[in-house]
Design a protein around this motif. Structure first.
Motif, PDB file in Angstrom:
ATOM      1  N   ASP A  59       2.263  -4.899 -12.518  1.00  0.00           N
ATOM      2  CA  ASP A  59       1.513  -5.470 -11.461  1.00  0.00           C
ATOM      3  C   ASP A  59       2.497  -4.858 -10.030  1.00  0.00           C
ATOM      4  OD1 ASP A  59       0.534  -6.737  -9.476  1.00  0.00           O
ATOM      5  OD2 ASP A  59       1.059  -8.760 -10.128  1.00  0.00           O
ATOM      6  N   VAL A  60       1.550  -4.146  -9.509  1.00  0.00           N
ATOM      7  CA  VAL A  60       2.249  -3.710  -8.293  1.00  0.00           C
ATOM      8  C   VAL A  60       1.472  -3.935  -6.953  1.00  0.00           C
ATOM      9  CG1 VAL A  60       4.254  -1.788  -9.212  1.00  0.00           C
ATOM     10  CG2 VAL A  60       1.761  -1.239  -8.584  1.00  0.00           C
ATOM     11  N   ALA A  61       0.760  -5.213  -7.008  1.00  0.00           N
ATOM     12  CA  ALA A  61      -0.256  -5.321  -5.893  1.00  0.00           C
ATOM     13  C   ALA A  61       0.601  -5.727  -4.837  1.00  0.00           C
ATOM     14  CB  ALA A  61      -0.846  -6.732  -6.254  1.00  0.00           C
ATOM     15  N   VAL A  62       1.898  -5.529  -4.893  1.00  0.00           N
ATOM     16  CA  VAL A  62       2.953  -5.779  -3.695  1.00  0.00           C
ATOM     17  C   VAL A  62       2.830  -4.425  -2.799  1.00  0.00           C
ATOM     18  CG1 VAL A  62       4.544  -7.560  -4.809  1.00  0.00           C
ATOM     19  CG2 VAL A  62       5.032  -4.990  -5.008  1.00  0.00           C
ATOM     20  N   GLU A  63       2.386  -3.498  -3.455  1.00  0.00           N
ATOM     21  CA  GLU A  63       2.214  -1.985  -2.722  1.00  0.00           C
ATOM     22  C   GLU A  63       0.883  -2.388  -1.868  1.00  0.00           C
ATOM     23  OE1 GLU A  63       1.628   1.319  -5.394  1.00  0.00           O
ATOM     24  OE2 GLU A  63       3.581   1.095  -6.230  1.00  0.00           O
ATOM     25  N   ARG A  64       0.997  -3.079  -0.718  1.00  0.00           N
ATOM     26  CA  ARG A  64      -0.032  -3.311   0.158  1.00  0.00           C
ATOM     27  C   ARG A  64      -0.606  -2.065   0.868  1.00  0.00           C
ATOM     28  NH1 ARG A  64      -2.135  -6.612  -2.312  1.00  0.00           N
ATOM     29  NH2 ARG A  64      -3.799  -7.150  -0.620  1.00  0.00           N
ATOM     30  N   GLN A  65      -1.812  -2.056   0.989  1.00  0.00           N
ATOM     31  CA  GLN A  65      -2.532  -0.926   1.666  1.00  0.00           C
ATOM     32  C   GLN A  65      -2.668  -1.202   3.242  1.00  0.00           C
ATOM     33  OE1 GLN A  65      -2.789   1.838  -0.400  1.00  0.00           O
ATOM     34  NE2 GLN A  65      -1.887   0.046  -1.701  1.00  0.00           N
ATOM     35  N   VAL A  66      -2.441  -0.467   4.120  1.00  0.00           N
ATOM     36  CA  VAL A  66      -2.837  -0.293   5.552  1.00  0.00           C
ATOM     37  C   VAL A  66      -3.980   1.116   5.458  1.00  0.00           C
ATOM     38  CG1 VAL A  66      -2.293   0.197   7.836  1.00  0.00           C
ATOM     39  CG2 VAL A  66      -0.548  -0.873   6.256  1.00  0.00           C
ATOM     40  N   GLU A  67      -5.230   0.082   5.782  1.00  0.00           N
ATOM     41  CA  GLU A  67      -6.198   1.271   5.874  1.00  0.00           C
ATOM     42  C   GLU A  67      -6.461   1.715   7.250  1.00  0.00           C
ATOM     43  OE1 GLU A  67     -10.265   0.968   3.481  1.00  0.00           O
ATOM     44  OE2 GLU A  67     -10.524  -0.889   5.156  1.00  0.00           O
ATOM     45  N   ILE A  68      -6.694   2.957   7.583  1.00  0.00           N
ATOM     46  CA  ILE A  68      -6.906   3.358   8.856  1.00  0.00           C
ATOM     47  C   ILE A  68      -8.408   4.226   8.834  1.00  0.00           C
ATOM     48  CG2 ILE A  68      -6.343   4.856  10.372  1.00  0.00           C
ATOM     49  CD1 ILE A  68      -3.111   4.648   9.195  1.00  0.00           C
ATOM     50  N   THR A  69      -9.298   3.542   9.576  1.00  0.00           N
ATOM     51  CA  THR A  69     -10.433   4.396   9.629  1.00  0.00           C
ATOM     52  C   THR A  69     -10.858   4.658  11.099  1.00  0.00           C
ATOM     53  OG1 THR A  69     -11.609   2.436   9.903  1.00  0.00           O
ATOM     54  CG2 THR A  69     -11.473   3.449   7.621  1.00  0.00           C
ATOM     55  N   GLY A  70     -11.914   5.094  11.320  1.00  0.00           N
ATOM     56  CA  GLY A  70     -12.403   5.444  12.710  1.00  0.00           C
ATOM     57  C   GLY A  70     -12.328   6.992  13.212  1.00  0.00           C
ATOM     58  N   PRO A  71     -13.016   7.471  14.166  1.00  0.00           N
ATOM     59  CA  PRO A  71     -13.027   8.976  14.471  1.00  0.00           C
ATOM     60  C   PRO A  71     -11.775   9.493  14.714  1.00  0.00           C
ATOM     61  CG  PRO A  71     -14.543   7.373  16.177  1.00  0.00           C
ATOM     62  CD  PRO A  71     -13.933   6.747  15.294  1.00  0.00           C
ATOM     63  N   ASP A  72     -10.776   8.864  15.072  1.00  0.00           N
ATOM     64  CA  ASP A  72      -9.420   9.396  15.376  1.00  0.00           C
ATOM     65  C   ASP A  72      -8.512   9.222  14.069  1.00  0.00           C
ATOM     66  OD1 ASP A  72     -10.418  10.651  17.884  1.00  0.00           O
ATOM     67  OD2 ASP A  72      -9.875   8.643  18.798  1.00  0.00           O
ATOM     68  N   ALA A  74      -7.484  10.678  11.467  1.00  0.00           N
ATOM     69  CA  ALA A  74      -6.673  11.619  11.032  1.00  0.00           C
ATOM     70  C   ALA A  74      -5.419  11.967  12.015  1.00  0.00           C
ATOM     71  CB  ALA A  74      -7.390  12.702  10.603  1.00  0.00           C
ATOM     72  N   GLN A  75      -5.968  11.939  13.347  1.00  0.00           N
ATOM     73  CA  GLN A  75      -4.898  12.157  14.248  1.00  0.00           C
ATOM     74  C   GLN A  75      -4.042  11.057  14.416  1.00  0.00           C
ATOM     75  OE1 GLN A  75      -6.709  12.797  18.370  1.00  0.00           O
ATOM     76  NE2 GLN A  75      -4.966  12.760  19.221  1.00  0.00           N
ATOM     77  N   PHE A  76      -4.288   9.909  14.299  1.00  0.00           N
ATOM     78  CA  PHE A  76      -3.499   8.626  14.398  1.00  0.00           C
ATOM     79  C   PHE A  76      -2.601   8.767  13.227  1.00  0.00           C
ATOM     80  CE2 PHE A  76      -2.520   4.395  13.249  1.00  0.00           C
ATOM     81  CZ  PHE A  76      -1.912   3.937  14.604  1.00  0.00           C
ATOM     82  N   ASN A 138      -1.900   1.306  22.547  1.00  0.00           N
ATOM     83  CA  ASN A 138      -1.581   2.258  23.708  1.00  0.00           C
ATOM     84  C   ASN A 138      -1.907   3.592  23.540  1.00  0.00           C
ATOM     85  OD1 ASN A 138      -1.298  -0.053  25.753  1.00  0.00           O
ATOM     86  ND2 ASN A 138       0.712  -0.096  24.844  1.00  0.00           N
ATOM     87  N   SER A 139      -2.273   3.825  22.260  1.00  0.00           N
ATOM     88  CA  SER A 139      -2.519   5.135  21.660  1.00  0.00           C
ATOM     89  C   SER A 139      -3.671   6.015  22.455  1.00  0.00           C
ATOM     90  CB  SER A 139      -2.709   5.257  20.170  1.00  0.00           C
ATOM     91  OG  SER A 139      -3.875   4.649  19.957  1.00  0.00           O
ATOM     92  N   GLY A 140      -4.697   5.230  22.839  1.00  0.00           N
ATOM     93  CA  GLY A 140      -5.757   5.889  23.211  1.00  0.00           C
ATOM     94  C   GLY A 140      -6.910   6.396  22.172  1.00  0.00           C
ATOM     95  N   LEU A 141      -6.433   6.130  21.034  1.00  0.00           N
ATOM     96  CA  LEU A 141      -7.172   6.712  19.865  1.00  0.00           C
ATOM     97  C   LEU A 141      -8.304   5.515  19.474  1.00  0.00           C
ATOM     98  CD1 LEU A 141      -4.331   8.620  18.051  1.00  0.00           C
ATOM     99  CD2 LEU A 141      -6.100   9.526  19.624  1.00  0.00           C
ATOM    100  N   ASP A 142      -9.321   6.075  18.985  1.00  0.00           N
ATOM    101  CA  ASP A 142     -10.109   5.222  18.195  1.00  0.00           C
ATOM    102  C   ASP A 142     -10.194   4.907  16.855  1.00  0.00           C
ATOM    103  OD1 ASP A 142     -12.675   3.641  17.446  1.00  0.00           O
ATOM    104  OD2 ASP A 142     -14.062   5.217  18.545  1.00  0.00           O
ATOM    105  N   VAL A 143      -9.533   3.919  16.388  1.00  0.00           N
ATOM    106  CA  VAL A 143      -9.199   3.834  15.054  1.00  0.00           C
ATOM    107  C   VAL A 143      -9.404   2.290  14.687  1.00  0.00           C
ATOM    108  CG1 VAL A 143      -7.747   5.781  14.762  1.00  0.00           C
ATOM    109  CG2 VAL A 143      -6.639   3.503  15.733  1.00  0.00           C
ATOM    110  N   THR A 144      -9.676   1.880  13.642  1.00  0.00           N
ATOM    111  CA  THR A 144      -9.528   0.660  13.245  1.00  0.00           C
ATOM    112  C   THR A 144      -8.325   0.431  11.979  1.00  0.00           C
ATOM    113  OG1 THR A 144     -11.838   0.433  13.644  1.00  0.00           O
ATOM    114  CG2 THR A 144     -10.930  -1.140  11.878  1.00  0.00           C
TER     115      THR A 144
END
Length: 379
Positions: A59-72, A74-76, A138-144
Protein backbone atom coordinates in the motif's frame (compact mmCIF):
# COMPACT_ATOMS: atom_id res chain seq x y z
CA UNK A 1 -5.83 -5.43 16.23
CA UNK A 2 -8.85 -3.69 14.75
CA UNK A 3 -8.65 -0.83 12.27
CA UNK A 4 -10.53 1.43 14.70
CA UNK A 5 -7.73 1.10 17.26
CA UNK A 6 -5.45 3.54 15.45
CA UNK A 7 -5.89 6.92 17.03
CA UNK A 8 -4.07 9.90 15.59
CA UNK A 9 -7.40 11.58 14.86
CA UNK A 10 -8.65 12.46 11.43
CA UNK A 11 -5.74 14.69 10.41
CA UNK A 12 -3.71 11.60 9.48
CA UNK A 13 -5.52 10.20 6.47
CA UNK A 14 -6.21 6.52 5.86
CA UNK A 15 -5.66 4.97 2.46
CA UNK A 16 -8.39 3.09 0.57
CA UNK A 17 -6.40 -0.08 1.40
CA UNK A 18 -6.03 0.63 5.13
CA UNK A 19 -8.59 -1.89 6.40
CA UNK A 20 -7.32 -4.52 3.96
CA UNK A 21 -3.70 -4.14 5.12
CA UNK A 22 -4.76 -4.54 8.77
CA UNK A 23 -6.77 -7.61 7.80
CA UNK A 24 -3.72 -9.02 6.00
CA UNK A 25 -1.42 -8.55 8.98
CA UNK A 26 -0.08 -5.00 9.07
CA UNK A 27 1.17 -4.46 12.63
CA UNK A 28 2.78 -1.04 12.48
CA UNK A 29 2.41 2.16 10.51
CA UNK A 30 4.47 5.24 9.79
CA UNK A 31 3.19 8.62 8.57
CA UNK A 32 4.12 9.82 5.07
CA UNK A 33 2.50 12.74 3.24
CA UNK A 34 0.09 13.07 6.20
CA UNK A 35 -1.16 9.49 5.70
CA UNK A 36 -0.66 6.14 7.37
CA UNK A 37 1.69 3.77 5.53
CA UNK A 38 2.08 0.13 6.64
CA UNK A 39 5.70 -0.47 7.69
CA UNK A 40 5.46 -3.80 9.50
CA UNK A 41 4.17 -7.15 8.28
CA UNK A 42 6.37 -9.15 10.67
CA UNK A 43 10.05 -9.81 9.99
CA UNK A 44 11.53 -7.18 7.58
CA UNK A 45 14.11 -9.73 6.43
CA UNK A 46 11.32 -12.14 5.42
CA UNK A 47 9.60 -9.24 3.61
CA UNK A 48 12.87 -8.71 1.69
CA UNK A 49 13.07 -12.38 0.67
CA UNK A 50 9.37 -12.36 -0.32
CA UNK A 51 10.18 -9.40 -2.59
CA UNK A 52 13.33 -10.74 -4.24
CA UNK A 53 12.15 -14.37 -4.61
CA UNK A 54 8.43 -14.00 -5.39
CA UNK A 55 6.35 -10.81 -5.09
CA UNK A 56 4.85 -8.42 -2.55
CA UNK A 57 1.88 -6.05 -2.69
CA UNK A 58 2.45 -2.74 -0.91
CA UNK A 59 0.00 0.00 0.00
CA UNK A 60 1.73 3.15 -1.25
CA UNK A 61 -1.37 5.36 -1.44
CA UNK A 62 0.86 7.85 0.42
CA UNK A 63 2.43 8.57 -2.98
CA UNK A 64 -0.08 11.36 -3.49
CA UNK A 65 -0.60 12.70 -6.99
CA UNK A 66 -0.34 16.34 -7.94
CA UNK A 67 -2.47 16.65 -11.08
CA UNK A 68 -1.56 19.39 -13.57
CA UNK A 69 -3.97 20.14 -16.42
CA UNK A 70 -4.81 23.10 -18.65
CA UNK A 71 -3.46 24.60 -21.88
CA UNK A 72 -0.06 25.42 -20.32
CA UNK A 73 0.35 22.17 -18.35
CA UNK A 74 3.50 21.02 -20.19
CA UNK A 75 5.24 24.39 -19.92
CA UNK A 76 4.35 24.65 -16.23
CA UNK A 77 5.50 21.11 -15.41
CA UNK A 78 8.86 21.86 -17.04
CA UNK A 79 9.22 24.90 -14.76
CA UNK A 80 9.16 22.59 -11.74
CA UNK A 81 12.00 20.29 -12.77
CA UNK A 82 15.61 20.45 -13.95
CA UNK A 83 15.11 17.35 -16.13
CA UNK A 84 14.43 18.02 -19.81
CA UNK A 85 10.84 16.95 -20.59
CA UNK A 86 10.77 18.12 -24.21
CA UNK A 87 10.88 14.56 -25.58
CA UNK A 88 8.55 13.04 -22.97
CA UNK A 89 5.79 11.20 -24.80
CA UNK A 90 2.20 10.73 -23.74
CA UNK A 91 2.16 7.43 -21.85
CA UNK A 92 5.71 7.85 -20.56
CA UNK A 93 6.96 8.14 -16.95
CA UNK A 94 10.14 9.87 -15.82
CA UNK A 95 12.02 10.05 -12.53
CA UNK A 96 12.45 13.77 -11.88
CA UNK A 97 13.83 16.15 -9.28
CA UNK A 98 11.81 19.18 -8.19
CA UNK A 99 14.21 21.96 -7.22
CA UNK A 100 13.85 25.29 -5.44
CA UNK A 101 15.50 28.59 -6.37
CA UNK A 102 18.74 27.54 -4.59
CA UNK A 103 18.91 24.27 -6.54
CA UNK A 104 17.85 22.29 -3.46
CA UNK A 105 15.71 19.18 -3.92
CA UNK A 106 12.09 19.51 -2.75
CA UNK A 107 10.99 16.06 -3.95
CA UNK A 108 12.15 13.23 -6.21
CA UNK A 109 8.88 11.94 -7.69
CA UNK A 110 7.85 9.97 -10.75
CA UNK A 111 6.18 12.12 -13.38
CA UNK A 112 3.45 10.50 -15.50
CA UNK A 113 2.15 12.03 -18.73
CA UNK A 114 -1.41 10.85 -19.30
CA UNK A 115 -2.21 13.21 -22.17
CA UNK A 116 -0.72 16.20 -24.00
CA UNK A 117 -1.85 18.53 -21.17
CA UNK A 118 -2.40 16.07 -18.32
CA UNK A 119 0.37 15.20 -15.86
CA UNK A 120 0.57 13.45 -12.50
CA UNK A 121 3.46 13.97 -10.14
CA UNK A 122 3.64 10.84 -7.97
CA UNK A 123 5.20 12.18 -4.80
CA UNK A 124 7.82 11.24 -2.28
CA UNK A 125 7.27 12.66 1.22
CA UNK A 126 6.81 16.44 0.91
CA UNK A 127 4.03 18.95 0.22
CA UNK A 128 4.49 19.60 -3.50
CA UNK A 129 0.79 20.31 -4.03
CA UNK A 130 1.29 23.54 -2.04
CA UNK A 131 4.52 24.37 -3.86
CA UNK A 132 2.96 23.83 -7.29
CA UNK A 133 -0.09 25.94 -6.45
CA UNK A 134 2.19 28.67 -5.12
CA UNK A 135 4.41 28.60 -8.20
CA UNK A 136 1.32 28.82 -10.43
CA UNK A 137 -0.09 31.99 -8.88
CA UNK A 138 2.30 34.49 -10.49
CA UNK A 139 3.42 32.30 -13.39
CA UNK A 140 0.96 33.81 -15.88
CA UNK A 141 0.26 30.27 -17.08
CA UNK A 142 -3.16 28.73 -17.56
CA UNK A 143 -3.06 25.59 -15.40
CA UNK A 144 -5.27 23.79 -12.91
CA UNK A 145 -3.51 22.03 -10.04
CA UNK A 146 -5.16 19.67 -7.59
CA UNK A 147 -5.07 16.29 -5.90
CA UNK A 148 -7.11 13.65 -7.76
CA UNK A 149 -8.77 10.60 -6.20
CA UNK A 150 -5.80 8.38 -7.04
CA UNK A 151 -4.15 5.80 -4.76
CA UNK A 152 -1.23 3.65 -5.94
CA UNK A 153 -0.30 0.11 -4.98
CA UNK A 154 3.09 -1.40 -5.73
CA UNK A 155 3.27 -4.97 -7.01
CA UNK A 156 6.98 -5.77 -6.96
CA UNK A 157 9.21 -8.81 -7.38
CA UNK A 158 10.19 -11.38 -10.03
CA UNK A 159 6.70 -12.94 -10.13
CA UNK A 160 4.92 -9.60 -10.55
CA UNK A 161 4.80 -10.01 -14.35
CA UNK A 162 3.02 -13.38 -14.04
CA UNK A 163 0.52 -11.87 -11.60
CA UNK A 164 -0.10 -8.95 -13.96
CA UNK A 165 -0.72 -11.45 -16.80
CA UNK A 166 -3.24 -13.29 -14.63
CA UNK A 167 -5.01 -9.98 -13.93
CA UNK A 168 -4.81 -8.21 -17.30
CA UNK A 169 -3.93 -10.82 -19.93
CA UNK A 170 -0.77 -11.35 -21.99
CA UNK A 171 -0.87 -7.90 -23.63
CA UNK A 172 0.29 -6.29 -20.36
CA UNK A 173 3.71 -7.81 -21.13
CA UNK A 174 4.11 -5.17 -23.87
CA UNK A 175 4.29 -2.45 -21.20
CA UNK A 176 7.86 -1.17 -21.22
CA UNK A 177 9.96 0.03 -18.28
CA UNK A 178 8.84 3.56 -17.29
CA UNK A 179 5.69 3.56 -19.44
CA UNK A 180 2.04 3.60 -18.37
CA UNK A 181 -1.34 2.40 -19.58
CA UNK A 182 -4.91 3.37 -18.69
CA UNK A 183 -6.89 0.20 -18.10
CA UNK A 184 -9.91 -1.26 -16.32
CA UNK A 185 -10.06 -4.35 -14.12
CA UNK A 186 -13.57 -5.72 -13.46
CA UNK A 187 -14.92 -2.18 -13.77
CA UNK A 188 -12.20 -0.67 -11.52
CA UNK A 189 -10.55 2.31 -13.30
CA UNK A 190 -6.73 2.16 -13.15
CA UNK A 191 -3.49 3.49 -14.49
CA UNK A 192 -0.74 0.87 -14.53
CA UNK A 193 2.95 1.76 -14.87
CA UNK A 194 6.11 -0.34 -14.93
CA UNK A 195 7.80 1.50 -12.09
CA UNK A 196 8.41 1.01 -8.37
CA UNK A 197 10.61 1.61 -5.37
CA UNK A 198 12.36 -1.75 -5.23
CA UNK A 199 14.91 -2.11 -8.07
CA UNK A 200 13.10 -5.39 -8.88
CA UNK A 201 10.72 -6.10 -11.75
CA UNK A 202 7.58 -4.29 -10.67
CA UNK A 203 4.42 -2.38 -11.42
CA UNK A 204 2.49 0.46 -9.82
CA UNK A 205 -1.27 0.19 -9.99
CA UNK A 206 -2.97 3.56 -9.57
CA UNK A 207 -6.57 3.22 -8.38
CA UNK A 208 -8.80 6.03 -9.71
CA UNK A 209 -11.76 5.41 -7.38
CA UNK A 210 -10.99 5.22 -3.67
CA UNK A 211 -14.26 3.45 -2.89
CA UNK A 212 -12.91 0.34 -4.66
CA UNK A 213 -9.71 -0.01 -2.60
CA UNK A 214 -10.75 -3.12 -0.73
CA UNK A 215 -11.98 -4.82 -3.90
CA UNK A 216 -8.75 -4.04 -5.78
CA UNK A 217 -6.50 -5.29 -2.94
CA UNK A 218 -8.41 -8.57 -2.61
CA UNK A 219 -8.53 -9.09 -6.40
CA UNK A 220 -4.75 -8.75 -6.71
CA UNK A 221 -4.04 -10.94 -3.67
CA UNK A 222 -6.34 -13.66 -5.07
CA UNK A 223 -4.63 -13.54 -8.48
CA UNK A 224 -1.22 -13.69 -6.82
CA UNK A 225 -1.92 -16.65 -4.55
CA UNK A 226 -0.49 -19.30 -6.88
CA UNK A 227 2.62 -17.16 -7.52
CA UNK A 228 3.56 -16.74 -3.85
CA UNK A 229 2.33 -13.14 -3.51
CA UNK A 230 2.50 -11.80 0.05
CA UNK A 231 1.31 -8.54 1.58
CA UNK A 232 4.33 -6.41 2.34
CA UNK A 233 5.92 -3.02 2.72
CA UNK A 234 8.53 -1.18 0.67
CA UNK A 235 11.83 -2.81 1.64
CA UNK A 236 14.52 -0.60 3.19
CA UNK A 237 17.01 -3.41 2.54
CA UNK A 238 16.27 -3.66 -1.19
CA UNK A 239 16.04 0.06 -1.86
CA UNK A 240 19.39 0.71 -0.11
CA UNK A 241 20.95 -2.19 -2.08
CA UNK A 242 19.62 -0.42 -5.18
CA UNK A 243 20.93 2.99 -4.07
CA UNK A 244 17.42 4.48 -4.17
CA UNK A 245 16.77 7.68 -2.24
CA UNK A 246 14.46 8.15 0.69
CA UNK A 247 13.44 11.81 0.79
CA UNK A 248 14.15 13.52 4.16
CA UNK A 249 16.83 10.87 4.80
CA UNK A 250 19.18 10.85 1.81
CA UNK A 251 18.07 14.17 0.33
CA UNK A 252 16.28 17.30 1.45
CA UNK A 253 16.03 20.91 0.33
CA UNK A 254 19.63 21.45 1.45
CA UNK A 255 20.82 18.77 -1.01
CA UNK A 256 21.45 19.50 -4.69
CA UNK A 257 21.37 17.01 -7.60
CA UNK A 258 25.14 17.15 -8.22
CA UNK A 259 25.93 16.03 -4.66
CA UNK A 260 23.95 12.87 -5.39
CA UNK A 261 25.60 12.26 -8.76
CA UNK A 262 22.32 13.03 -10.54
CA UNK A 263 23.93 15.09 -13.32
CA UNK A 264 21.86 13.11 -15.89
CA UNK A 265 18.65 14.54 -14.36
CA UNK A 266 19.80 18.15 -14.85
CA UNK A 267 19.78 19.82 -18.24
CA UNK A 268 21.31 23.30 -18.02
CA UNK A 269 21.42 23.70 -21.82
CA UNK A 270 17.70 23.43 -22.55
CA UNK A 271 15.91 26.61 -23.62
CA UNK A 272 13.14 26.22 -21.06
CA UNK A 273 13.61 28.05 -17.81
CA UNK A 274 13.07 26.06 -14.64
CA UNK A 275 13.21 26.99 -10.96
CA UNK A 276 16.79 26.73 -9.71
CA UNK A 277 18.45 26.91 -13.13
CA UNK A 278 20.80 29.79 -12.28
CA UNK A 279 21.75 28.24 -8.93
CA UNK A 280 22.41 24.82 -10.47
CA UNK A 281 24.52 26.41 -13.22
CA UNK A 282 26.63 28.10 -10.54
CA UNK A 283 26.94 24.89 -8.48
CA UNK A 284 27.93 22.97 -11.61
CA UNK A 285 30.67 25.49 -12.41
CA UNK A 286 32.03 25.72 -8.86
CA UNK A 287 31.79 22.00 -8.06
CA UNK A 288 30.26 20.47 -4.95
CA UNK A 289 31.70 20.38 -1.45
CA UNK A 290 30.17 17.00 -0.56
CA UNK A 291 29.14 13.83 -2.34
CA UNK A 292 26.95 10.81 -1.70
CA UNK A 293 28.88 7.54 -1.36
CA UNK A 294 28.19 3.94 -0.47
CA UNK A 295 29.66 2.41 2.68
CA UNK A 296 30.26 -1.16 3.83
CA UNK A 297 30.28 -1.21 7.65
CA UNK A 298 32.26 -3.79 9.63
CA UNK A 299 30.81 -5.45 12.72
CA UNK A 300 27.79 -7.51 13.68
CA UNK A 301 24.67 -7.31 11.47
CA UNK A 302 22.60 -4.19 12.18
CA UNK A 303 19.32 -5.13 13.84
CA UNK A 304 17.34 -2.53 11.85
CA UNK A 305 17.75 0.65 9.81
CA UNK A 306 19.32 3.70 11.45
CA UNK A 307 16.85 6.11 13.07
CA UNK A 308 19.36 8.97 13.45
CA UNK A 309 22.10 10.32 11.21
CA UNK A 310 25.41 8.71 12.23
CA UNK A 311 28.59 10.76 12.08
CA UNK A 312 31.34 9.73 9.65
CA UNK A 313 34.93 10.46 10.68
CA UNK A 314 38.35 10.24 9.07
CA UNK A 315 41.44 10.48 11.29
CA UNK A 316 39.22 11.82 14.08
CA UNK A 317 37.76 14.60 11.92
CA UNK A 318 34.01 14.77 11.19
CA UNK A 319 33.60 14.48 7.40
CA UNK A 320 29.91 13.70 6.94
CA UNK A 321 26.94 11.58 7.95
CA UNK A 322 25.33 8.22 7.24
CA UNK A 323 21.82 8.87 5.93
CA UNK A 324 20.51 5.28 5.43
CA UNK A 325 22.01 2.06 6.82
CA UNK A 326 20.78 -1.53 6.98
CA UNK A 327 22.00 -5.12 7.03
CA UNK A 328 21.61 -6.94 3.69
CA UNK A 329 21.05 -10.66 4.28
CA UNK A 330 21.75 -11.34 0.59
CA UNK A 331 25.11 -9.53 0.54
CA UNK A 332 25.77 -10.55 4.18
CA UNK A 333 27.04 -7.03 4.81
CA UNK A 334 26.01 -3.84 6.58
CA UNK A 335 25.46 -1.32 3.78
CA UNK A 336 24.83 2.41 3.95
CA UNK A 337 24.37 5.58 1.94
CA UNK A 338 26.33 8.54 3.29
CA UNK A 339 27.02 12.18 2.45
CA UNK A 340 30.68 13.07 2.93
CA UNK A 341 33.06 15.93 2.18
CA UNK A 342 34.03 15.73 -1.50
CA UNK A 343 37.76 15.43 -0.82
CA UNK A 344 37.08 12.31 1.25
CA UNK A 345 34.75 10.64 -1.28
CA UNK A 346 37.33 8.16 -2.53
CA UNK A 347 36.39 4.55 -3.34
CA UNK A 348 38.29 2.17 -1.06
CA UNK A 349 39.02 4.77 1.63
CA UNK A 350 38.55 3.64 5.25
CA UNK A 351 36.47 5.79 7.60
CA UNK A 352 34.82 5.42 10.99
CA UNK A 353 31.08 5.56 11.56
CA UNK A 354 29.69 6.49 14.97
CA UNK A 355 26.75 4.07 15.25
CA UNK A 356 24.28 3.72 18.12
CA UNK A 357 26.31 0.83 19.47
CA UNK A 358 29.67 2.59 19.19
CA UNK A 359 32.24 3.30 16.46
CA UNK A 360 32.54 0.97 13.47
CA UNK A 361 35.11 0.78 10.70
CA UNK A 362 33.71 1.32 7.22
CA UNK A 363 34.95 1.34 3.64
CA UNK A 364 33.72 3.73 0.94
CA UNK A 365 32.40 1.82 -2.07
CA UNK A 366 30.43 2.22 -5.29
CA UNK A 367 26.66 2.41 -5.13
CA UNK A 368 24.27 0.82 -5.90
CA UNK A 369 25.41 -2.27 -4.03
CA UNK A 370 23.45 -4.73 -6.17
CA UNK A 371 22.57 -4.91 -9.89
CA UNK A 372 24.25 -1.56 -10.71
CA UNK A 373 22.97 -1.51 -14.30
CA UNK A 374 19.32 -1.97 -13.18
CA UNK A 375 19.07 -5.05 -15.41
CA UNK A 376 16.52 -6.73 -13.12
CA UNK A 377 13.94 -3.93 -13.14
CA UNK A 378 14.36 -3.09 -16.81
CA UNK A 379 14.48 -6.67 -18.15
Amino acid sequence: MHADDFGFGTQIRKSPYFDATVRWGAQGFSVYNHMYIPRDFGDPEQNFWNLVNDAILCDVAVERQVEITGPDAAQFTQMLTCRDLSKMAVGQCKYILITNADGGILNDPILLRLAENHFWISLADSDILLWAQGVAINSGLDVTIGEPDVSPLQLQGPMSGEIMKALFGDEIMDLRYYWLREIELNGIPLVVSRTGWSSELGYEIYLRDGSKGDLLWETIMAAGLEFGLKPGHTSSIRRIEGGMLSYHADADMGTNPFELGFDRLVNLDMEADFIGKAALRRINEEGVSRKQVGLILDGAPLTGPNTTFWGVQSAGEEIGKVTSAVYSPRLEKNIALAMVAAEHANIGAEVEVVTNSGPARATICERPFYDPKKQIAAA
